[in-house]
Each structure stands twice: as C-alpha cells, then as structure tokens.
Design a protein around this motif. Structure first.
Motif, PDB file in Angstrom:
ATOM      1  N   ARG A  52       0.828  -1.210   0.000  1.00 29.56           N
ATOM      2  CA  ARG A  52       0.000   0.000   0.000  1.00 29.56           C
ATOM      3  C   ARG A  52       0.865   1.265   0.000  1.00 29.56           C
ATOM      4  O   ARG A  52       0.586   2.226  -0.713  1.00 29.56           O
ATOM      5  CB  ARG A  52      -0.955   0.013   1.208  1.00 29.56           C
ATOM      6  CG  ARG A  52      -2.209  -0.852   1.010  1.00 29.56           C
ATOM      7  CD  ARG A  52      -3.017  -0.986   2.305  1.00 29.56           C
ATOM      8  NE  ARG A  52      -3.230   0.292   2.970  1.00 29.56           N
ATOM      9  CZ  ARG A  52      -4.256   1.123   2.729  1.00 29.56           C
ATOM     10  NH1 ARG A  52      -5.182   0.789   1.859  1.00 29.56           N
ATOM     11  NH2 ARG A  52      -4.361   2.250   3.388  1.00 29.56           N
ATOM     12  N   LEU A  53       1.917   1.235   0.798  1.00 32.06           N
ATOM     13  CA  LEU A  53       2.817   2.401   0.825  1.00 32.06           C
ATOM     14  C   LEU A  53       3.546   2.564  -0.508  1.00 32.06           C
ATOM     15  O   LEU A  53       3.840   3.674  -0.942  1.00 32.06           O
ATOM     16  CB  LEU A  53       3.823   2.277   1.974  1.00 32.06           C
ATOM     17  CG  LEU A  53       3.254   2.501   3.366  1.00 32.06           C
ATOM     18  CD1 LEU A  53       4.263   2.091   4.445  1.00 32.06           C
ATOM     19  CD2 LEU A  53       2.844   3.969   3.561  1.00 32.06           C
ATOM     20  N   GLU A  54       3.808   1.445  -1.154  1.00 26.61           N
ATOM     21  CA  GLU A  54       4.446   1.487  -2.479  1.00 26.61           C
ATOM     22  C   GLU A  54       3.496   2.159  -3.492  1.00 26.61           C
ATOM     23  O   GLU A  54       3.931   2.984  -4.304  1.00 26.61           O
ATOM     24  CB  GLU A  54       4.755   0.049  -2.915  1.00 26.61           C
ATOM     25  CG  GLU A  54       5.326  -0.069  -4.310  1.00 26.61           C
ATOM     26  CD  GLU A  54       5.015  -1.436  -4.928  1.00 26.61           C
ATOM     27  OE1 GLU A  54       4.830  -2.421  -4.186  1.00 26.61           O
ATOM     28  OE2 GLU A  54       4.942  -1.489  -6.169  1.00 26.61           O
ATOM     29  N   LEU A  75       1.286   4.386  -2.851  1.00 30.59           N
ATOM     30  CA  LEU A  75       1.297   5.820  -2.573  1.00 30.59           C
ATOM     31  C   LEU A  75       2.616   6.450  -3.020  1.00 30.59           C
ATOM     32  O   LEU A  75       2.640   7.481  -3.700  1.00 30.59           O
ATOM     33  CB  LEU A  75       1.097   6.030  -1.061  1.00 30.59           C
ATOM     34  CG  LEU A  75       0.853   7.453  -0.602  1.00 30.59           C
ATOM     35  CD1 LEU A  75      -0.440   8.000  -1.185  1.00 30.59           C
ATOM     36  CD2 LEU A  75       0.779   7.514   0.932  1.00 30.59           C
ATOM     37  N   LEU A 119      -1.616  11.461  -7.638  1.00 30.04           N
ATOM     38  CA  LEU A 119      -1.278  11.424  -6.219  1.00 30.04           C
ATOM     39  C   LEU A 119      -2.499  11.749  -5.357  1.00 30.04           C
ATOM     40  O   LEU A 119      -2.789  11.059  -4.382  1.00 30.04           O
ATOM     41  CB  LEU A 119      -0.140  12.407  -5.906  1.00 30.04           C
ATOM     42  CG  LEU A 119       0.186  12.570  -4.410  1.00 30.04           C
ATOM     43  CD1 LEU A 119       0.522  11.236  -3.751  1.00 30.04           C
ATOM     44  CD2 LEU A 119       1.326  13.559  -4.210  1.00 30.04           C
ATOM     45  N   PHE A 122      -6.264   5.632  -0.637  1.00 33.08           N
ATOM     46  CA  PHE A 122      -5.416   5.028   0.399  1.00 33.08           C
ATOM     47  C   PHE A 122      -6.044   5.252   1.782  1.00 33.08           C
ATOM     48  O   PHE A 122      -6.113   4.355   2.609  1.00 33.08           O
ATOM     49  CB  PHE A 122      -4.025   5.679   0.327  1.00 33.08           C
ATOM     50  CG  PHE A 122      -3.022   5.167   1.327  1.00 33.08           C
ATOM     51  CD1 PHE A 122      -2.156   4.137   0.991  1.00 33.08           C
ATOM     52  CD2 PHE A 122      -2.918   5.736   2.590  1.00 33.08           C
ATOM     53  CE1 PHE A 122      -1.211   3.666   1.898  1.00 33.08           C
ATOM     54  CE2 PHE A 122      -1.984   5.271   3.507  1.00 33.08           C
ATOM     55  CZ  PHE A 122      -1.130   4.229   3.160  1.00 33.08           C
ATOM     56  N   SER A 169      -7.867  -2.117   1.933  1.00 29.27           N
ATOM     57  CA  SER A 169      -7.749  -2.638   0.572  1.00 29.27           C
ATOM     58  C   SER A 169      -6.300  -2.712   0.162  1.00 29.27           C
ATOM     59  O   SER A 169      -5.504  -1.839   0.505  1.00 29.27           O
ATOM     60  CB  SER A 169      -8.497  -1.730  -0.407  1.00 29.27           C
ATOM     61  OG  SER A 169      -9.876  -1.774  -0.139  1.00 29.27           O
ATOM     62  N   ASN A 170      -5.981  -3.764  -0.581  1.00 27.58           N
ATOM     63  CA  ASN A 170      -4.593  -3.878  -1.033  1.00 27.58           C
ATOM     64  C   ASN A 170      -4.353  -3.001  -2.261  1.00 27.58           C
ATOM     65  O   ASN A 170      -5.273  -2.430  -2.823  1.00 27.58           O
ATOM     66  CB  ASN A 170      -4.209  -5.340  -1.288  1.00 27.58           C
ATOM     67  CG  ASN A 170      -4.992  -5.947  -2.427  1.00 27.58           C
ATOM     68  OD1 ASN A 170      -5.338  -5.267  -3.392  1.00 27.58           O
ATOM     69  ND2 ASN A 170      -5.276  -7.222  -2.323  1.00 27.58           N
ATOM     70  N   GLU A 171      -3.084  -2.925  -2.670  1.00 30.91           N
ATOM     71  CA  GLU A 171      -2.746  -1.972  -3.730  1.00 30.91           C
ATOM     72  C   GLU A 171      -3.409  -2.330  -5.059  1.00 30.91           C
ATOM     73  O   GLU A 171      -3.684  -1.451  -5.860  1.00 30.91           O
ATOM     74  CB  GLU A 171      -1.234  -1.843  -3.905  1.00 30.91           C
ATOM     75  CG  GLU A 171      -0.515  -3.134  -4.142  1.00 30.91           C
ATOM     76  CD  GLU A 171       0.464  -3.043  -5.299  1.00 30.91           C
ATOM     77  OE1 GLU A 171       0.947  -1.949  -5.605  1.00 30.91           O
ATOM     78  OE2 GLU A 171       0.745  -4.105  -5.902  1.00 30.91           O
ATOM     79  N   LEU A 181      -6.787  -0.743  -4.883  1.00 27.44           N
ATOM     80  CA  LEU A 181      -6.635   0.718  -4.963  1.00 27.44           C
ATOM     81  C   LEU A 181      -6.303   1.152  -6.394  1.00 27.44           C
ATOM     82  O   LEU A 181      -6.872   2.123  -6.904  1.00 27.44           O
ATOM     83  CB  LEU A 181      -5.535   1.200  -4.006  1.00 27.44           C
ATOM     84  CG  LEU A 181      -5.767   0.944  -2.510  1.00 27.44           C
ATOM     85  CD1 LEU A 181      -4.566   1.422  -1.690  1.00 27.44           C
ATOM     86  CD2 LEU A 181      -7.042   1.630  -2.020  1.00 27.44           C
TER      87      LEU A 181
END
Lengths: 223, 223
Positions: free
Chosen positions: A38-40, A42, B49, B56, B62-64, B67
């Motif tokens: 998730r941080l990736e 973002l 972004l 986010f 939720s996973n990436e 997203l």
C-alpha cells in the motif's frame, strides 16, 4: 536489523512512527498482517509528481513529450533500484527466508518497491516537501547530469544491468546493414542475447541505432 | 471569454497570476508560444497522487491491486471529462477556429487535458493542499458513491459515452453462449459496435461478463 538509525541518517529523516518505517520495509513474503504494497502504491505517485515537477522546473522550454521521456528514464525499476542501493536499503528489508535465499535482498523489483514505500511513508508522516527534499537529493547524487542526452545514453547501460541480473549475460550489438545515400545514411543494429536477436532498430548513426535498439529491448524484456 | 470569475467561483479558487490560468486553458491548436501541455503533464501527476492518497485513506483495508483498480476507474479521460463538464470548462478553452468547428470544445480528450492543466496550475500557484481540496470536492460531487462495486459498474457507461462521442453509436451486448455445470456456469458476452464484435469476455454472470467485455473494449478503443 531493527536499528534504523543508519538508514534514517542516510535519508536525513527520522521517523516518528517506527511502525510506519517497519511497514515500508516489510516485503509481502514476510507474512505479517501488513506489508509495504500500500505504501508502495502511494510512494509511486509521490515520486511521479516529485520527479515530474523537478523536470518541469529544470527544463522550462521542453514540451511534455520530452519531459515524459526524461521522467520515464528516471522513474522506473532500475532507476529506483539505483537510489535504493545508495542508502543500502536492501539490508533493512524484512523478507521470508525463502526469499532471502533466493537473493531477494538484491532483487531490483524488491528494492525498487521498498524505495517507493519508504518515500510513501515519509510523505504520509512529513508531507510532500520533505519527501521532495529526500528524493531529489538522492536523485541528484545518483545522476550528476540530468539531461536528455546523458539520460538516453543510459538505455544501453540499463539493458546490460537488466540482462546480467536476469540472464547472466551481456547484450551484444550487431550491425545488420546500412542504406541510403552518404549524406543520409541509415544504420540498422540488432541487439542479441545468447546469439538470439531480441530487438532491432534503425538510426542516423550506429550509436543512435544501438540506443534505440537497447530501448526497444528493455521495453520488451520488462513487458 | 476572458472573464474567469465564474470559472474561479466554480473552482473556489482565484488565480493570482492570470497568465497561468490562460496557459492552462490554451489548446495547442490556438498557436500561441505557450499551450497547456506542460501544465497537463504536471496536473496529471498531481491528480494521480491526490486520488491515490484519497483512496489510500478511504480504504485502509484494501490492497494496492484494489486501490489501483479504483483509481484507474476515476483517473482517466472520461472521468476527468466528467469533472471538466461540472465546471463548464469547455466554455473557457482557447482553441483554433478549425478545432472549434470540429466540436473541439466538447471533445473528451481536450476537456480532460484542460482539466489536468488547470489542476496543475492550481498546484503550481497554491500548492498540493489547495489542489487536493478542489479536486476531491469535484470528485465527490460527481461520484456520490466511491466504492469498488459502483465504480466497476461504470465500464458500460464509460464505453457508451465513448462510442457515442467517437462513432455516434451505442454498443450492443450479445450472449455468445454459456458453459459449465449449473452451479458453476460461465457466460460469454460479446460487445458489438455496428454489428462488429469489438471485445469478448467470460464471467460468472451475464452482468459480470458484460462489465468485463466493456472494460476490454474501452481499453482497446483508447489504445
């Protein structure tokens, strides 16, 4: 390693929330309820904006096509792997022992994703300006000369790095032929890997054709 | 139209530098020494972004992959065209008379690019927080319910909007067949345009297969 002080020193940023940097450093193989994906997600968008704005300001007379091209040469797996290596990020990643034995700590995808996640974490905790300061300082340290010429030279280097990592071999360039009158000659170059042609391109010089072929090969290998 | 006060009111932002908003509204056909392409390049990354961070925070579990999927359904030409229309952006764009006669003021690509450029201009002049405030407020007004289910429903709508604008026709859905046992049936659906199949997809229900086919068709038409 649970002492992040060296990493924080290299980043020039101290995390207030240690859980945040732990999440950014946790690969999904580590089997925790959290990982850095998730941080990736973002961080990827944060870096796209930071590098885009940097180029927007640095090249006030370049059109968006040129800006996109330069950005694409910086914002990609091998570019971020390079930045990750300058801060020894690999040392700090939490990953499964299987992944560890599989040389995971040195894998470009893993390093690049963790780098994006770390920048995402800085952004979340400290905002865009801080993330910008860190990213641009690492970027400028790794790319002493950011311009279209020297960046496009990187296609051959990038291809070589990729094929050595993935296939253990160095790409070879072969002149297939040239055509046209002397003042308007065109050269055709093939890139080969283990004697197999993986891309071909034409250019006004051998050098240009090699660069183009390397770029096509890079895109094909990544796809 | 050189009075931006209505547009600024709808954006809830007054530009200090009027040249900046003029640049953001200038299509390249207008043949000025500047146009909105560089600001569009910047705004594109700003919006990626902003929407990424919004999702986010909105979907902490939720996973990436999820997203990314939701973002892709919001951050695209038809999504931004929708936002551009809510502020009547088309009225304010500077474009050549040829482009004007060619219905340019209503073209999705033109509206979507100008919207990105306007957000890029706000970002440059007032920073990320202001750009965020404006974009999220427009986004929430246009998508009263942002979740995976209702967003994925938009593929059929998005396809219809696209084909009506580009071909003047409505896509049709045809059941090609079904297979598998009753408890595990699969349906295959084709989308046609002027009786020609442009995409096919399978799904666990006719509805799901239609959505998937619409998504594939959308991607193919945009490519």
């Amino acid at each position: 390693m649970t002492d992040y002080s060296q990493l924080e020193k290299r980043l020039n940023y101290t995390f207030k929330d240690k859980q945040l940097i732990i999440e950014a450093l946790t690969h999904k193989s580590y089997k925790k309820p959290y990982n850095n994906e998730r941080l990736e997600f973002l961080g990827d968008a944060v870096l796209d904006l930071i590098v885009g704005e940097y180029l927007f300001n640095k090249f006030p007379n370049s059109n968006e096509g040129v800006l996109s091209k330069i950005r694409a040469s910086l914002v990609n797996e091998s570019g971020f792997t390079l930045l990750a290596k300058t801060i020894d990020l690999g040392e700090y990643i939490f990953l499964s022992s299987a992944e560890e034995n599989n040389n995971g700590r040195h894998k470009p995808s893993l390093l690049s994703n963790a780098f994006e996640a770390v920048i995402g974490a800085v952004y979340l905790e400290a905002g865009l300006e801080k993330a910008k300061e860190i990213s641009i300082s690492l970027l400028e340290a790794s790319h002493p000369k950011i311009d279209l010429d020297s960046l496009s030279k990187d296609y051959k280097t990038a291809l070589q790095e990729l094929t050595q990592a993935s296939h253990g071999v160095t790409p070879q360039y072969e002149l297939l032929g040239s055509s046209g009158p002397d003042h308007k000659k065109e050269f055709e170059i093939a890139v080969t890997l283990n004697n197999e042609i993986i891309a071909k391109a034409k250019g006004k010089s051998k050098k240009e054709a090699q660069q183009k072929a390397a770029q096509i090969a890079l895109e094909a290998l990544k796809a």
